[in-house]
Design an enzyme around this catalytic site. Structure first.
Site, PDB file in Angstrom:
ATOM      1  N   THR A  50     -10.744  -4.240   2.506  1.00 20.27           N
ATOM      2  CA  THR A  50     -11.621  -4.117   3.673  1.00 20.27           C
ATOM      3  C   THR A  50     -13.011  -4.648   3.364  1.00 20.27           C
ATOM      4  OG1 THR A  50     -10.356  -2.154   4.326  1.00 20.27           O
ATOM      5  CG2 THR A  50     -12.451  -2.495   5.425  1.00 20.27           C
ATOM      6  N   TYR A 137      -2.015  -2.633  -7.207  1.00 18.05           N
ATOM      7  CA  TYR A 137      -1.638  -2.819  -5.803  1.00 18.05           C
ATOM      8  C   TYR A 137      -0.341  -3.623  -5.726  1.00 18.05           C
ATOM      9  CZ  TYR A 137      -3.022  -2.923  -0.823  1.00 18.05           C
ATOM     10  OH  TYR A 137      -3.108  -2.728   0.530  1.00 18.05           O
ATOM     11  N   LYS A 162      -0.459   1.533  -5.771  1.00 24.38           N
ATOM     12  CA  LYS A 162      -0.727   1.535  -4.330  1.00 24.38           C
ATOM     13  C   LYS A 162       0.271   0.614  -3.659  1.00 24.38           C
ATOM     14  CE  LYS A 162      -4.304   0.595  -0.883  1.00 24.38           C
ATOM     15  NZ  LYS A 162      -5.622  -0.020  -0.621  1.00 24.38           N
TER      16      LYS A 162
END
Length: 302
Positions: A50, A137, A162
């Site tokens: 983000t 990730y 994640k």
């Protein structure tokens, strides 16, 4: 290496504000992060997805992480992104540690699709550059296999996985694979607008999730998280139907809107975070107005 000591709230992925000259706006960033922590964030993930890590120089990563550490003032952990080209990832890991980060989110490597052995080696190379704990990730060209997760779990600095793929059965196997080597990692639902899928993740032992929505609407994200923690299924459905699903419909209209809409929502609330950097694009005036209406409809539920 121990787990990262997150709080009880929502994991906060702040945007990176840019001024009219396309420079990182540190004062706005500090305000954005401080207000998020005040609103109950459990941890701050600065210069990550983000936060447009893909569009930041290493110097900008350093500036963003430093501002996040200062604004957070030790109230919750600060994690920084490290990924892309290996040289960039290693350098980002070093400057994040120097800036005072508490951990790293290892983002996918740049462009190439390497074999599983290469993905493990990529994480190992970043781990060799830092004493910080790593959350890996699993997504895009860094999609892992069960065997790779077992190998990663054997790396002491790797403390979490994640998930950005969305294969629930595979994620369950990841949980089991790490347990086989005696590691109890931290697992996160990292899908876009994770609120829509978190009920399924909790069922397989993945209680944590990232919330980009928290960055622009902490009141709505926290309302959902409270209902989630209290197992209030009816309240979750109300918020999903009245806010999160309409937001996802708008998000899915244009690639990259998972970030663009968050920045737009902040601007609608009066925070001058600027637009997104290329290759992302900002919403059209019509889409911006629809976002305003979606946020208003969500807040009516509060």
């Amino acid at each position: 290496m121990t787990r990262i000591a997150f709080g009880d709230g929502v994991l906060f992925f702040p945007v990176t504000p840019f001024d009219r000259h396309d420079r990182v706006e540190r004062e706005v960033l500090a305000q954005h992060i401080s207000e998020g922590v005040d609103a109950g964030a459990a941890g701050v993930f600065a210069a990550c997805g983000t936060g447009e890590y893909h569009a930041l120089s290493v110097d900008e990563v350093s500036s963003v992480v430093s501002a996040a550490v200062t604004a957070t003032a030790g109230r919750v952990p600060v994690l920084a992104g490290a990924g892309g080209p290996l040289g960039h990832a290693r350098h980002s890991a070093r400057v994040a540690a120097d800036a005072g980060a508490d951990g790293l989110l290892v983002l996918p490597p740049y462009l190439v699709h390497g074999p599983q052995a290469g993905l493990v080696a990529y994480v190992e190379a970043i781990a060799a550059e830092t004493a910080l704990p790593l959350i890996v990730y699993h997504r895009a060209n860094a999609a892992l296999t069960e065997d790779s997760v077992e190998r990663l779990a054997a790396i002491e600095k790797v403390v979490g996985i994640k998930d950005g793929v969305g294969d629930i059965a595979l994620m369950q196997r990841f949980v089991l694979a790490a347990s086989r080597v005696g590691r109890e990692l931290q697992y996160f639902n990292g899908l876009l607008t994770a609120e829509l899928s978190q009920a399924a993740y909790r069922a397989i032992g993945v209680p944590l999730y990232s919330s980009a929505v928290f960055a622009m609407a902490p009141d709505l994200a926290t309302a959902f998280h409270t209902a989630y923690r209290q197992h209030d299924d009816q309240r979750q459905r109300e918020l999903l139907d009245g806010f999160f699903v309409p937001l996802v419909r708008l998000r899915d209209e244009t690639p990259g809107f998972a970030v663009s809409l968050i920045k737009t929502g902040l601007r609608l609330a009066g925070m001058p975070v600027g637009g997104v950097r290329a290759p992302l694009t900002d919403p059209t005036p019509t889409q911006e107005e629809r976002l305003r209406e979606i946020l208003a409809s969500g807040r009516e539920l509060l």
